[in-house]
Design an enzyme around this catalytic site. Structure first.
Site, PDB file in Angstrom:
ATOM      1  N   HIS A  17      -5.512   0.457  10.625  1.00  0.00           N
ATOM      2  CA  HIS A  17      -6.476   1.450  11.136  1.00  0.00           C
ATOM      3  C   HIS A  17      -6.796   1.158  12.605  1.00  0.00           C
ATOM      4  O   HIS A  17      -6.903   2.089  13.417  1.00  0.00           O
ATOM      5  CB  HIS A  17      -7.787   1.399  10.339  1.00  0.00           C
ATOM      6  N   LYS A  41     -12.297   8.743  -4.732  1.00  0.00           N
ATOM      7  CA  LYS A  41     -12.384   7.283  -4.592  1.00  0.00           C
ATOM      8  C   LYS A  41     -13.791   6.764  -4.850  1.00  0.00           C
ATOM      9  O   LYS A  41     -14.758   7.425  -4.509  1.00  0.00           O
ATOM     10  CB  LYS A  41     -11.972   6.881  -3.173  1.00  0.00           C
ATOM     11  N   ARG A  90       2.042   6.701   8.014  1.00  0.00           N
ATOM     12  CA  ARG A  90       2.740   5.415   7.901  1.00  0.00           C
ATOM     13  C   ARG A  90       4.163   5.589   7.413  1.00  0.00           C
ATOM     14  O   ARG A  90       5.055   4.856   7.768  1.00  0.00           O
ATOM     15  CB  ARG A  90       1.983   4.489   6.939  1.00  0.00           C
ATOM     16  N   SER A 128      -5.851  -0.214   2.080  1.00  0.00           N
ATOM     17  CA  SER A 128      -7.079  -0.957   1.777  1.00  0.00           C
ATOM     18  C   SER A 128      -7.126  -1.434   0.326  1.00  0.00           C
ATOM     19  O   SER A 128      -7.643  -2.522   0.051  1.00  0.00           O
ATOM     20  CB  SER A 128      -8.302  -0.083   2.078  1.00  0.00           C
TER      21      SER A 128
HETATM   22  N1  COA Z   1      -3.213   1.412   8.267  1.00  0.00           N
HETATM   23  C1  COA Z   1      -3.464   0.913   7.042  1.00  0.00           C
HETATM   24  N2  COA Z   1      -3.808   1.664   6.003  1.00  0.00           N
HETATM   25  C2  COA Z   1      -3.902   2.982   6.204  1.00  0.00           C
HETATM   26  C3  COA Z   1      -3.647   3.573   7.443  1.00  0.00           C
HETATM   27  C4  COA Z   1      -3.292   2.728   8.506  1.00  0.00           C
HETATM   28  N3  COA Z   1      -3.019   3.183   9.721  1.00  0.00           N
HETATM   29  N4  COA Z   1      -3.815   4.902   7.325  1.00  0.00           N
HETATM   30  C5  COA Z   1      -4.167   5.133   6.068  1.00  0.00           C
HETATM   31  N5  COA Z   1      -4.218   3.964   5.380  1.00  0.00           N
HETATM   32  C6  COA Z   1      -4.531   3.776   3.962  1.00  0.00           C
HETATM   33  C7  COA Z   1      -5.991   3.624   3.744  1.00  0.00           C
HETATM   34  O1  COA Z   1      -6.390   2.267   3.793  1.00  0.00           O
HETATM   35  C8  COA Z   1      -6.163   4.208   2.376  1.00  0.00           C
HETATM   36  O2  COA Z   1      -5.858   3.234   1.429  1.00  0.00           O
HETATM   37  P1  COA Z   1      -6.472   3.293  -0.034  1.00  0.00           P
HETATM   38  O3  COA Z   1      -5.981   4.579  -0.649  1.00  0.00           O
HETATM   39  O4  COA Z   1      -5.909   2.104  -0.657  1.00  0.00           O
HETATM   40  O5  COA Z   1      -7.958   3.284   0.135  1.00  0.00           O
HETATM   41  C9  COA Z   1      -5.080   5.280   2.285  1.00  0.00           C
HETATM   42  O6  COA Z   1      -4.130   4.935   3.270  1.00  0.00           O
HETATM   43  C10 COA Z   1      -5.618   6.647   2.537  1.00  0.00           C
HETATM   44  O7  COA Z   1      -6.151   6.689   3.833  1.00  0.00           O
HETATM   45  P2  COA Z   1      -7.553   7.220   4.319  1.00  0.00           P
HETATM   46  O8  COA Z   1      -7.360   7.446   5.777  1.00  0.00           O
HETATM   47  O9  COA Z   1      -8.667   6.330   3.949  1.00  0.00           O
HETATM   48  O10 COA Z   1      -7.571   8.574   3.640  1.00  0.00           O
HETATM   49  P3  COA Z   1      -8.359   9.095   2.443  1.00  0.00           P
HETATM   50  O11 COA Z   1      -7.355   9.837   1.659  1.00  0.00           O
HETATM   51  O12 COA Z   1      -9.168   8.131   1.694  1.00  0.00           O
HETATM   52  O13 COA Z   1      -9.341  10.005   3.268  1.00  0.00           O
HETATM   53  C11 COA Z   1     -10.480  11.896   3.945  1.00  0.00           C
HETATM   54  C12 COA Z   1      -9.315  11.342   3.160  1.00  0.00           C
HETATM   55  C13 COA Z   1     -11.690  11.018   3.825  1.00  0.00           C
HETATM   56  C14 COA Z   1     -10.072  12.021   5.402  1.00  0.00           C
HETATM   57  C15 COA Z   1     -10.734  13.275   3.299  1.00  0.00           C
HETATM   58  O14 COA Z   1     -11.051  13.099   1.935  1.00  0.00           O
HETATM   59  C16 COA Z   1     -11.864  14.009   3.995  1.00  0.00           C
HETATM   60  O15 COA Z   1     -11.639  14.612   5.022  1.00  0.00           O
HETATM   61  N6  COA Z   1     -13.086  13.955   3.424  1.00  0.00           N
HETATM   62  C17 COA Z   1     -14.244  14.640   3.976  1.00  0.00           C
HETATM   63  C18 COA Z   1     -14.570  15.872   3.135  1.00  0.00           C
HETATM   64  C19 COA Z   1     -13.667  17.026   3.519  1.00  0.00           C
HETATM   65  O16 COA Z   1     -13.734  17.575   4.590  1.00  0.00           O
HETATM   66  N7  COA Z   1     -12.792  17.397   2.573  1.00  0.00           N
HETATM   67  C20 COA Z   1     -11.868  18.492   2.765  1.00  0.00           C
HETATM   68  C21 COA Z   1     -10.558  17.972   3.326  1.00  0.00           C
HETATM   69  S1  COA Z   1      -9.391  19.269   3.543  1.00  0.00           S
END
Ligand code: COA
Length: 162
Positions: A17, A41, A90, A128
């Protein structure tokens, strides 16, 4: 001023990140890291714990801020006058989900563009959940998360065992 939002769960923040934050900070005038709600999550750390950890590791970047938001990402972006959402790609396996989110966010708010950045290839396997699992099972996570995050994660794991 070009402002970008970098949203995610960050449970916890990893070097992968931070790599994306650094790259985004070089492109945009301001990057706001947003600790978001992913309804699928159940994070180990609370919103405020995740914000606190991120603040500790990004304090050296002058154009990076950290916040959390429980609502829609595009609403937060509008409030902050951001014109871009940054997401890391990634591997090809990330693509379908990211593509769907980017298009949905564009449908919700046409003026905000999603920009994909690739972290260094050494982080392509990192996430993560794996970091949490390795730490919980006593493995070494030194290569994946900064020392301050490691300390907080190990404290959290110990507190859950009590
Ligand atoms: N390096 C290491 N790990 C990475 C990474 C990087 N550069 N980029 C992503 N990851 C990993 C994260 O650690 C995470 O791991 P996990 O699944 O084990 O927790 C996984 O990849 C997913 O990444 P993350 O960026 O945390 O995405 P997410 O899917 O959890 O997040 C949101 C999605 C929060 C952006 C999305 O749900 C959101 O926008 N929520 C707000 C509400 C909303 O507007 N919803 C409508 C969306 S259309």
């Amino acid at each position: 001023m070009k402002i970008a939002i970098y949203p995610g769960t960050f449970d916890p923040i990893t070097y992968g990140h931070i790599d994306i934050i650094e790259r985004a900070g070089e492109i945009f005038d301001k990057v706001i890291v947003m600790v978001a709600q992913n309804p699928g999550k159940q994070p180990l750390f609370s919103n405020s714990e995740r914000v606190m950890m991120i603040k500790k590791v990004v304090s050296k970047y002058k154009n990076v801020e950290v916040d959390s938001y429980d609502g829609l990402l595009v609403e937060f972006a509008k409030r902050k006058k951001a014109t871009a959402i940054v997401r890391g790609l990634r591997a090809i396996s990330d693509f379908e989900y990211e593509f769907q989110m980017a298009l949905m966010n564009r449908k919700l708010e046409d003026n905000i563009t999603t920009v994909f950045l690739m972290p260094h290839e050494k982080y392509t396997y990192l996430n993560s959940s794996l970091v949490r699992e390795i730490a919980r099972l006593g493995g070494d996570v030194t290569e994946f998360i900064p020392p301050v995050v490691r300390q907080i994660l190990s404290k959290k794991i110990k507190s859950l065992r009590k």
